[in-house]
Design a protein around this motif. Structure first.
Motif, PDB file in Angstrom:
ATOM      1  N   ALA A  96       0.874  -1.505  -0.038  1.00 51.08           N
ATOM      2  CA  ALA A  96       0.103  -0.026  -0.030  1.00 51.08           C
ATOM      3  C   ALA A  96       0.918   1.440  -0.123  1.00 51.08           C
ATOM      4  CB  ALA A  96      -0.711  -0.098   1.153  1.00 51.08           C
ATOM      5  N   SER A  97       2.104   1.095   0.327  1.00 56.84           N
ATOM      6  CA  SER A  97       2.805   2.404   0.620  1.00 56.84           C
ATOM      7  C   SER A  97       3.707   2.621  -0.608  1.00 56.84           C
ATOM      8  CB  SER A  97       3.691   2.298   1.741  1.00 56.84           C
ATOM      9  OG  SER A  97       4.765   1.180   1.373  1.00 56.84           O
ATOM     10  N   LYS A  98       3.507   1.908  -1.733  1.00 58.42           N
ATOM     11  CA  LYS A  98       4.061   2.053  -3.025  1.00 58.42           C
ATOM     12  C   LYS A  98       3.285   2.815  -4.075  1.00 58.42           C
ATOM     13  CE  LYS A  98       6.929  -2.199  -2.949  1.00 58.42           C
ATOM     14  NZ  LYS A  98       7.364  -3.509  -3.645  1.00 58.42           N
ATOM     15  N   ILE A  99       4.101   3.678  -4.809  1.00 58.79           N
ATOM     16  CA  ILE A  99       3.499   4.278  -5.819  1.00 58.79           C
ATOM     17  C   ILE A  99       3.857   3.924  -7.190  1.00 58.79           C
ATOM     18  CG2 ILE A  99       3.486   6.630  -6.918  1.00 58.79           C
ATOM     19  CD1 ILE A  99       3.598   7.658  -4.127  1.00 58.79           C
TER      20      ILE A  99
ATOM     21  N   GLY B  63       8.482  15.325  -8.616  1.00 59.70           N
ATOM     22  CA  GLY B  63       8.140  15.400  -9.769  1.00 59.70           C
ATOM     23  C   GLY B  63       7.915  14.336 -10.773  1.00 59.70           C
ATOM     24  N   ALA B  64       8.315  13.162 -10.116  1.00 59.50           N
ATOM     25  CA  ALA B  64       8.090  12.057 -10.996  1.00 59.50           C
ATOM     26  C   ALA B  64       6.716  11.661 -11.521  1.00 59.50           C
ATOM     27  CB  ALA B  64       8.477  10.566 -10.374  1.00 59.50           C
ATOM     28  N   ILE B  65       6.756  11.271 -12.785  1.00 59.04           N
ATOM     29  CA  ILE B  65       5.303  11.008 -13.358  1.00 59.04           C
ATOM     30  C   ILE B  65       4.689   9.797 -12.753  1.00 59.04           C
ATOM     31  CG2 ILE B  65       4.053  10.645 -15.756  1.00 59.04           C
ATOM     32  CD1 ILE B  65       6.267  12.011 -17.119  1.00 59.04           C
ATOM     33  N   THR B  66       3.461   9.755 -12.435  1.00 62.13           N
ATOM     34  CA  THR B  66       2.996   8.786 -11.690  1.00 62.13           C
ATOM     35  C   THR B  66       1.808   8.368 -12.567  1.00 62.13           C
ATOM     36  OG1 THR B  66       1.592  10.115 -10.290  1.00 62.13           O
ATOM     37  CG2 THR B  66       3.541   9.668  -9.371  1.00 62.13           C
ATOM     38  N   SER B  67       1.051   7.168 -12.190  1.00 60.79           N
ATOM     39  CA  SER B  67      -0.245   6.555 -12.836  1.00 60.79           C
ATOM     40  C   SER B  67      -1.283   7.561 -13.019  1.00 60.79           C
ATOM     41  CB  SER B  67      -0.594   5.333 -12.379  1.00 60.79           C
ATOM     42  OG  SER B  67      -0.722   5.271 -10.895  1.00 60.79           O
ATOM     43  N   SER B  68      -1.395   8.559 -11.830  1.00 56.58           N
ATOM     44  CA  SER B  68      -2.665   9.482 -11.862  1.00 56.58           C
ATOM     45  C   SER B  68      -2.512  10.274 -13.153  1.00 56.58           C
ATOM     46  CB  SER B  68      -2.619   9.973 -10.618  1.00 56.58           C
ATOM     47  OG  SER B  68      -1.362  10.671 -10.418  1.00 56.58           O
ATOM     48  N   GLU B  69      -1.154  10.483 -13.660  1.00 50.78           N
ATOM     49  CA  GLU B  69      -1.072  11.461 -14.665  1.00 50.78           C
ATOM     50  C   GLU B  69      -1.032  10.749 -16.018  1.00 50.78           C
ATOM     51  OE1 GLU B  69       2.314  14.493 -13.742  1.00 50.78           O
ATOM     52  OE2 GLU B  69       2.326  12.630 -12.180  1.00 50.78           O
ATOM     53  N   GLY B  70      -0.873   9.562 -16.130  1.00 45.54           N
ATOM     54  CA  GLY B  70      -1.046   8.737 -17.355  1.00 45.54           C
ATOM     55  C   GLY B  70       0.514   8.868 -18.171  1.00 45.54           C
TER      56      GLY B  70
ATOM     57  N   VAL C 287       8.337   3.011 -22.221  1.00 40.76           N
ATOM     58  CA  VAL C 287       8.077   3.385 -20.974  1.00 40.76           C
ATOM     59  C   VAL C 287       6.991   2.556 -20.301  1.00 40.76           C
ATOM     60  CG1 VAL C 287       8.762   6.030 -21.304  1.00 40.76           C
ATOM     61  CG2 VAL C 287       6.552   5.234 -21.467  1.00 40.76           C
ATOM     62  N   LYS C 288       6.969   2.163 -19.158  1.00 37.32           N
ATOM     63  CA  LYS C 288       6.002   1.497 -18.185  1.00 37.32           C
ATOM     64  C   LYS C 288       5.981   2.117 -16.999  1.00 37.32           C
ATOM     65  CE  LYS C 288       8.786  -2.276 -16.412  1.00 37.32           C
ATOM     66  NZ  LYS C 288       8.990  -3.623 -16.486  1.00 37.32           N
ATOM     67  N   PHE C 289       4.660   1.707 -16.065  1.00 37.04           N
ATOM     68  CA  PHE C 289       4.740   2.006 -14.769  1.00 37.04           C
ATOM     69  C   PHE C 289       5.147   1.048 -14.015  1.00 37.04           C
ATOM     70  CE2 PHE C 289       1.340   5.106 -16.431  1.00 37.04           C
ATOM     71  CZ  PHE C 289       1.793   6.254 -15.847  1.00 37.04           C
ATOM     72  N   GLU C 290       5.785   1.250 -12.770  1.00 34.34           N
ATOM     73  CA  GLU C 290       6.384   0.359 -11.702  1.00 34.34           C
ATOM     74  C   GLU C 290       5.995   0.748 -10.476  1.00 34.34           C
ATOM     75  OE1 GLU C 290      10.523  -0.184 -12.081  1.00 34.34           O
ATOM     76  OE2 GLU C 290      10.150  -1.595 -14.006  1.00 34.34           O
ATOM     77  N   LYS C 291       5.775  -0.261  -9.383  1.00 33.23           N
ATOM     78  CA  LYS C 291       5.378   0.300  -8.226  1.00 33.23           C
ATOM     79  C   LYS C 291       6.558   0.442  -7.464  1.00 33.23           C
ATOM     80  CE  LYS C 291       0.838  -1.748  -7.199  1.00 33.23           C
ATOM     81  NZ  LYS C 291       0.377  -0.453  -6.684  1.00 33.23           N
ATOM     82  N   TRP C 292       6.963   1.614  -6.995  1.00 32.75           N
ATOM     83  CA  TRP C 292       8.119   2.079  -6.213  1.00 32.75           C
ATOM     84  C   TRP C 292       7.762   2.387  -4.782  1.00 32.75           C
ATOM     85  CZ3 TRP C 292      12.564   5.323  -8.825  1.00 32.75           C
ATOM     86  CH2 TRP C 292      12.611   4.575 -10.078  1.00 32.75           C
ATOM     87  N   PRO C 293       8.689   2.255  -3.807  1.00 30.14           N
ATOM     88  CA  PRO C 293       8.213   2.767  -2.307  1.00 30.14           C
ATOM     89  C   PRO C 293       8.127   4.186  -2.363  1.00 30.14           C
ATOM     90  CG  PRO C 293       9.917   0.900  -2.430  1.00 30.14           C
ATOM     91  CD  PRO C 293       9.696   1.151  -3.782  1.00 30.14           C
ATOM     92  N   VAL C 294       7.139   4.919  -1.680  1.00 29.13           N
ATOM     93  CA  VAL C 294       6.840   6.099  -1.518  1.00 29.13           C
ATOM     94  C   VAL C 294       8.307   6.696  -1.333  1.00 29.13           C
ATOM     95  CG1 VAL C 294       5.826   7.942  -0.422  1.00 29.13           C
ATOM     96  CG2 VAL C 294       4.691   5.810  -0.781  1.00 29.13           C
ATOM     97  N   GLU C 295       9.221   6.411  -0.315  1.00 28.92           N
ATOM     98  CA  GLU C 295      10.531   7.185  -0.190  1.00 28.92           C
ATOM     99  C   GLU C 295      11.414   7.259  -1.044  1.00 28.92           C
ATOM    100  OE1 GLU C 295      10.802   3.037   1.604  1.00 28.92           O
ATOM    101  OE2 GLU C 295       9.262   4.303   1.562  1.00 28.92           O
TER     102      GLU C 295
END
Length: 202
Positions: free
Chosen positions: A33-36, A69-76, A56-64
């Motif tokens: 749950a603490s990953k983005i 400024g990293a692009i996240t899945s919420s931005e597409g 490119v692709k989305f990967e789950k990273w620990p929040v810390e």
């Protein structure tokens, strides 16, 4: 050992085992749950590479570990935009390093220079009309926005690209030499860089 005692010990062992499983499960869930989901390069990407769903692709990273400024899945995925930095496979893609291709189509990087993107809350004197090719003076300010000498870091620096940042922030790509890029790194990281419009389109 009596049957009652054996049953009691078996029951206690079962309870301990169950609690262990629950605790492990909670830890696994908390970790998950603490990953983005962060956008990363799936291959080495050179400057001016267009972003697509294949590189490119989305990967789950620990929040810390998620860089600012990293692009996240919420931005597409910003398909069609281009990067103005060089990335290695597995590196996170920062929003300020991605621009509309129209801003750099006819604006090559001269030999001996590189583009350094600066995130700014305001651009003094620009009035929202800043464009690639404009010239800026780069200054350093204090944490409260007051002048913090030396006032001027560089003079007559060329704007390479201008991008839309998050909320009230604007992204400006400056064309700098390697020495200038090294000099600006520390105040840039501290958010102390400001730009003043010097002249337009020269």
């Amino acid at each position: 050992m009596s049957k009652v005692r054996r049953r009691f010990q078996f029951g206690m062992s079962s309870v301990v085992l169950l609690m262990t499983v629950v605790c492990v499960g909670v830890r696994v869930y908390q970790t998950w749950a603490s990953k983005i989901e962060v956008l990363v390069a799936t291959e080495n990407l050179d400057h001016k590479t267009a972003i697509s769903k294949t590189n490119v692709k989305f990967e789950k990273w620990p929040v810390e570990l998620v860089p600012e400024g990293a692009i996240t899945s919420s931005e597409g995925i910003p398909v069609g935009d281009v990067i103005v930095v060089r990335l290695r496979k597995g590196q996170a893609i920062i929003g300020e390093g991605v621009v509309d291709p129209a801003t750099i189509l006819h604006n090559p990087i001269p030999p001996g220079y590189r583009v350094v993107n600066v995130k700014l809350p305001t651009i003094d004197g620009s009035s929202g009309l800043l464009s690639p090719g404009d010239r800026m003076d780069v200054i350093v300010v204090g944490p409260d926005g007051t002048d913090d000498g030396p006032k001027t870091l560089f003079r007559d620096v060329r704007v390479f690209n201008v991008g839309q940042g998050i909320k009230a922030w604007e992204i400006v790509g400056l064309l700098l030499t390697d020495k200038q890029a090294t000099t600006i790194a520390e105040p840039k990281a501290a958010g102390k860089i400001r730009l003043t419009l010097r002249c337009v389109g020269r």
